[in-house]
Design a protein around this motif. Structure first.
Motif, PDB file in Angstrom:
ATOM      1  N   HIS A 251      30.819  45.569  41.736  1.00  0.00           N
ATOM      2  CA  HIS A 251      31.084  45.987  43.115  1.00  0.00           C
ATOM      3  C   HIS A 251      31.953  44.967  43.833  1.00  0.00           C
ATOM      4  O   HIS A 251      32.901  45.315  44.548  1.00  0.00           O
ATOM      5  N   GLN A 252      31.657  43.696  43.623  1.00  0.00           N
ATOM      6  CA  GLN A 252      32.434  42.625  44.247  1.00  0.00           C
ATOM      7  C   GLN A 252      33.881  42.639  43.734  1.00  0.00           C
ATOM      8  O   GLN A 252      34.825  42.559  44.528  1.00  0.00           O
TER       9      GLN A 252
ATOM     10  N   SER B 172      35.691  45.719  45.155  1.00  0.00           N
ATOM     11  CA  SER B 172      35.978  45.558  46.588  1.00  0.00           C
ATOM     12  C   SER B 172      37.094  44.549  46.839  1.00  0.00           C
ATOM     13  O   SER B 172      37.975  44.777  47.671  1.00  0.00           O
ATOM     14  N   HIS B 173      37.061  43.425  46.106  1.00  0.00           N
ATOM     15  CA  HIS B 173      38.115  42.414  46.266  1.00  0.00           C
ATOM     16  C   HIS B 173      39.481  42.973  45.859  1.00  0.00           C
ATOM     17  O   HIS B 173      40.491  42.677  46.512  1.00  0.00           O
TER      18      HIS B 173
ATOM     19  N   LEU C 167      40.479  46.091  46.031  1.00  0.00           N
ATOM     20  CA  LEU C 167      40.960  47.004  47.068  1.00  0.00           C
ATOM     21  C   LEU C 167      41.390  46.249  48.318  1.00  0.00           C
ATOM     22  O   LEU C 167      42.358  46.623  48.975  1.00  0.00           O
ATOM     23  N   ALA C 168      40.687  45.163  48.630  1.00  0.00           N
ATOM     24  CA  ALA C 168      41.046  44.353  49.792  1.00  0.00           C
ATOM     25  C   ALA C 168      42.355  43.602  49.564  1.00  0.00           C
ATOM     26  O   ALA C 168      43.046  43.241  50.524  1.00  0.00           O
TER      27      ALA C 168
ATOM     28  N   ALA D  38      41.167  47.157  40.449  1.00  0.00           N
ATOM     29  CA  ALA D  38      39.936  47.899  40.745  1.00  0.00           C
ATOM     30  C   ALA D  38      39.508  48.713  39.524  1.00  0.00           C
ATOM     31  O   ALA D  38      38.323  48.745  39.164  1.00  0.00           O
TER      32      ALA D  38
ATOM     33  N   THR E 155      30.147  55.721  44.013  1.00  0.00           N
ATOM     34  CA  THR E 155      30.715  54.988  45.149  1.00  0.00           C
ATOM     35  C   THR E 155      32.170  54.629  44.869  1.00  0.00           C
ATOM     36  O   THR E 155      33.035  54.818  45.726  1.00  0.00           O
ATOM     37  N   PHE E 156      32.430  54.126  43.672  1.00  0.00           N
ATOM     38  CA  PHE E 156      33.811  53.808  43.298  1.00  0.00           C
ATOM     39  C   PHE E 156      34.686  55.060  43.377  1.00  0.00           C
ATOM     40  O   PHE E 156      35.833  55.012  43.801  1.00  0.00           O
TER      41      PHE E 156
END
Length: 124
Positions: free
Chosen positions: A7-8, A11-12, A14-15, A23, A57-58
């Motif tokens: 998840h981390q 998320s990183h 995508l950020a 991703a 979620t992804f």
């Protein structure tokens, strides 16, 4: 810890200016680790459901995974053709067996020879 890491990483990525390739790499890394755990019999149903929820979620971002179980009914005529093919093979009537295989495949199905017989699946 595997899910948190995935998840981390996701998320990183995508950020980081919507870095989709990184991703996706996080998703593939997760699946490799999960497959290893599954092969070793080290995931229980609760843990498996957590993995599935994370993948869902992804997918709210990616939109490329399907979580619907597809039910396809194989028509009786195809099952009958498969049975006739098995009988033809048993009788060493290879021409008829090949003809029945062609009939089945021409209608959008494939035959998988498995231990103990054969089965028909929809071509995907």
């Amino acid at each position: 810890p595997i899910l948190d890491k995935a998840h981390q990483n996701f998320s990183h990525a995508l950020a980081d200016d919507l870095n989709v390739s990184v991703a996706l790499a996080a998703v593939f890394d997760l699946m490799r680790e999960v497959n290893t755990l599954c092969d070793g019999g080290k995931l229980n149903k609760t843990e498996t459901n957590k993995v599935l929820e994370l993948l869902k979620t992804f997918d709210t971002v990616l939109g490329v995974m399907s979580f619907e179980k597809r039910h396809s009914t194989i028509p009786d005529e195809i099952h009958q053709a498969l049975e006739r093919r098995l009988e033809a093979k048993k009788n060493k009537d290879w021409a008829l067996a090949d003809e029945l295989r062609e009939y089945i495949t021409s209608r959008g199905y494939i035959i998988e020879d498995v231990p103990g017989g054969s089965r028909v699946k929809v071509v995907e």
